[in-house]
Design an enzyme around this catalytic site. Sequence first.
Site, PDB file in Angstrom:
ATOM      1  CB  THR A  32      85.685  67.841  25.848  1.00 37.94           C
ATOM      2  OG1 THR A  32      84.638  67.042  25.458  1.00 37.94           O
ATOM      3  CG2 THR A  32      85.030  69.222  26.238  1.00 37.94           C
ATOM      4  CE  LYS A 273      29.623  44.282  25.692  1.00 39.17           C
ATOM      5  NZ  LYS A 273      28.453  43.475  25.350  1.00 39.17           N
ATOM      6  CG  HIS A 274      31.891  43.638  30.370  1.00 43.08           C
ATOM      7  ND1 HIS A 274      31.916  45.084  30.855  1.00 43.08           N
ATOM      8  CD2 HIS A 274      30.572  43.887  29.727  1.00 43.08           C
ATOM      9  CE1 HIS A 274      30.939  45.770  30.391  1.00 43.08           C
ATOM     10  NE2 HIS A 274      30.136  44.780  29.907  1.00 43.08           N
ATOM     11  CG  ASN A 415      38.052  29.933  40.594  1.00 43.47           C
ATOM     12  OD1 ASN A 415      39.446  30.024  40.346  1.00 43.47           O
ATOM     13  ND2 ASN A 415      37.287  29.858  41.641  1.00 43.47           N
ATOM     14  NE  ARG A 534      47.726  29.702  40.674  1.00 46.47           N
ATOM     15  CZ  ARG A 534      47.767  30.258  41.405  1.00 46.47           C
ATOM     16  NH1 ARG A 534      47.290  29.656  42.748  1.00 46.47           N
ATOM     17  NH2 ARG A 534      48.390  31.468  41.879  1.00 46.47           N
ATOM     18  CG  HIS A 538      43.140  37.597  40.257  1.00 41.30           C
ATOM     19  ND1 HIS A 538      44.221  36.241  40.055  1.00 41.30           N
ATOM     20  CD2 HIS A 538      42.199  37.056  41.198  1.00 41.30           C
ATOM     21  CE1 HIS A 538      43.970  35.592  41.026  1.00 41.30           C
ATOM     22  NE2 HIS A 538      42.580  35.797  41.612  1.00 41.30           N
TER      23      HIS A 538
END
Length: 538
Positions: A32, A273-274, A415, A534, A538
């Site tokens: 085409t 770790k963690h 924190n 800042r 989290h």
Amino acid sequence: MVKRALLSVSDKTGIVDFARGLEQLNIEIISTGGTAKMLRDAGIETIDVSEVTGFPEMMGGRVKTLHPKIHGGLLCMRGDPEHMGEAEKESIKLIDLVAVNLYPFEITVSKEGVNLDEAIENIDIGGPTLLRSAAKNYKSVTVVSDPEDYGEILKELRSSGTVSDTTREKLAVKVFRYTANYDSNIDTYLSKTLLDEDVLRMNFTEGTKLRYGENWHQDATFYKDETIVGPALSNAKQLHGKELSYNNYVDADNALQTIKEVGNRNPAVAIVKHNNPCGLATGNTLCEALEHAWDGDPVSAFGSIICTNTVFDLESAEFLKGKFVEIILAPGFEHDALEYLEDKSSNLRLLELPQFNEAFDTETTYKYVIGGMLKQTRNIGLYEKWDCVTETAYPEEKRGLSEFCICACKSTKSNSVTLAYEYKDGCYVMIAMGAGQPNRVDSIRKLAATKAKENLEIIYEREKPDMSFEEYWQSILSEAVMASDAFFPFDDSIIYSDESKIRYILSPGGSIRDDEVIATANRLNISMVFTGMRHFLH
């Protein structure tokens, strides 16, 4: 057997060579518009779609392939006598191969100043319909939507005269994924433009079942984002060890991002770790950085994940003798180091990421919560300003150490506070951190300061300096830097820092009690910088 092919592409990369290859195999080519012109200009015999349908292209090219003589040739089931009979009755000739890609809608709408009419004209109608028709009948029709696949198709056709079932199945799935993403982009654009509604559609593939989720009783799967080509776990190659778990991916990602923050000026090692860096250091050699990172928390380093920004060498591998780690993630492994580590444990996972030192190519992060998805820009940067707010000046020679300390703090769960020390010229180590506490005072007093003394006691016993331990840890902490991920709501954090002999503090500032915090720092002869940025995590 492939006898007839329809070629109609927006991206014309490789189409002439592909068509020439088909022509050499005596395959009839239908085409085409611009594709047909390009092929003819290259001396390739081509039949216009209008010759097949008996209708001209019309309405500015909006209507050209939407016709029974095209779609009947694609959708006809070759093993169905009724289908074949109807095709013969209506003079519909079968089409065995389709190569189509679509108008560049996503590219078009990403351009600055594009208007709605231009975007609408770049919504492909005939192309997706051709692709879907051919893909639906993949048992009989080969459908190609990606120029990268042209070579493999020609190779199979030259070898056997056919395209294998496996290849046709793979190409069909690729088409439906392609058109789904295409429609998703249209939905996202028009929802915003016409309805002022933000729509988020995500595409992840190659789901891999993991050993388990966060806990043994949870199932987990890792899906790959194919759009990410830089440093990412999805691009890491596992060289050794058992399959990964959910927590392995989470921790390895934290380690990767931590090291990327530190940069490539020196060999650097993160021990995670963690989902917290329990060890972080730079050194003149990889082994030096690894040894000091391990000193950051030898207890927590047990069963940890190690990440480095340089190729893992034998000296570093030998340092790990007798030490249990889950994963080593590195840009590469020297041959003798790889052999040593493979012999060390069958459970140790070795992940190679050659793209490690490239820049991240994504600026967004996502987090799923029940019932919704959170999207945000990545936390890019260390500070917005460098404002010494105390009477005691902040030494410029501590800038490098301070930036390193902020890097550590960014990767530590809120924190958070981190303590870092320059153990030799230009070489830094995180000597302790306080993470994940509901209040900042506990992060300083109960975790970071206490852990720093514990870790320094181990180093003191090993190095046996000519001074008492009390003199030793005070001499180090008095020259260390402490970074806080957020402002101090009260001056108690400053008071507890002073009790641990910490003299240099980094904080974003911004508390309503900043003046009180600064006044206490001045009274205690502490030097403090406000960074204006800042770093909650989290």
